[in-house]
Design an enzyme around this catalytic site. Sequence first.
Site, PDB file in Angstrom:
ATOM      1  N   SER A 153     -24.526   3.618  25.126  1.00  0.00           N
ATOM      2  CA  SER A 153     -24.422   4.919  25.900  1.00  0.00           C
ATOM      3  C   SER A 153     -23.320   5.870  25.136  1.00  0.00           C
ATOM      4  O   SER A 153     -22.353   5.472  24.574  1.00  0.00           O
ATOM      5  CB  SER A 153     -24.441   4.845  27.279  1.00  0.00           C
ATOM      6  N   GLU A 205     -21.548   7.577  26.884  1.00  0.00           N
ATOM      7  CA  GLU A 205     -20.204   7.226  27.735  1.00  0.00           C
ATOM      8  C   GLU A 205     -19.338   6.399  27.208  1.00  0.00           C
ATOM      9  O   GLU A 205     -18.172   6.474  27.808  1.00  0.00           O
ATOM     10  CB  GLU A 205     -20.875   6.853  29.224  1.00  0.00           C
ATOM     11  N   TYR A 238     -19.096   2.898  34.168  1.00  0.00           N
ATOM     12  CA  TYR A 238     -20.463   2.903  33.776  1.00  0.00           C
ATOM     13  C   TYR A 238     -20.049   2.420  32.325  1.00  0.00           C
ATOM     14  O   TYR A 238     -20.592   1.605  31.339  1.00  0.00           O
ATOM     15  CB  TYR A 238     -21.318   4.036  33.910  1.00  0.00           C
TER      16      TYR A 238
END
Length: 325
Positions: free
Chosen positions: A127, A129, A151
């Site tokens: 991801s 992120e 996350y």
Amino acid sequence: MKRALITGINGQDGSYLAELLLTLGYEVHGIVRREAIEDASHRLVNILHLIDKLKLHVGAVDNHLSIYKIVANVRPDECYHLAASSFVSYTFDDEASVLSNNFTATHALLASVKELSPHCRVYFAGSSEMFGNARFSPQNESTPFNPRSVYGISKLAAFHLARNYREHHKLFVAAGILYNHESPRRGYQFVTRKISTTVAKIHLGLADRLELGNIDALRDWGYAPDYVVAMHAMLQQEKPEDYVIATGVLHSVRDFLSEAFSVVGLDYEAYIHTNLDHFRPGEVVSLCGDSSKARHTLGWQPTKSFKQMVKEMVLTDIEHLERNQ
């Protein structure tokens, strides 16, 4: 016939990937939770139209024995690990389950594949992120990781684990570092789907306002069906590598609003209410992906524009609401 196993098959990406693999002649297996089977009309809504063509296995991805038994049964040629706690939260309220779903599950799958089906090629869903508070933009495969959410931290830990299995256990493991990708199958907790469904409700007279946080936040939004094409392409290469998958174009939530409301001929400013509780921490550098490697090596490129994607989401939600009124 190639045999593929998909974790998270009932999610946005899993459902589009299953469709793609079926068109390519694969035998497609998927892992779902028991409660999903028991409430299929709601929890398996994204794959109901495919259900007769799929082989579903009940299991918990963060339970090693459960995953081990499924891998032993399927003996996949390709495995796509998409299951994760995918909603990005900046609080630490539920960190244990996020870490378990994202890291422990990845370990269970990789360990099982290594022992039972070592020829299997594995895709790991990373991801953007993982970049978190990025030091510069756009980001590519060489950009230092600096996650700022639980996350992102859990995804980065799982990413390093996947690399370890590739480098030290010689498994074919490729990771996609995917930026935001949307579609009519996006979960309702995400801002894009919240916008498209509320616009549809306003259009049909079922709502009169939309509550959001910072509408000037910027995102690199792509179209989910395009991104699963990249996942498949990664596992067809001669050697496993990691790839950033992104459009390289930033749009604000305001842009999304403007496009979504324009589909039904309305001005978004008349319906928006700001809620400070929905604001994320500020970003110094926006997350914008440089997918040059994927475009050059995989021959990948987006097929649907931002405007086309938003329009499809709104029209699909209108159709869905009209059908279920």
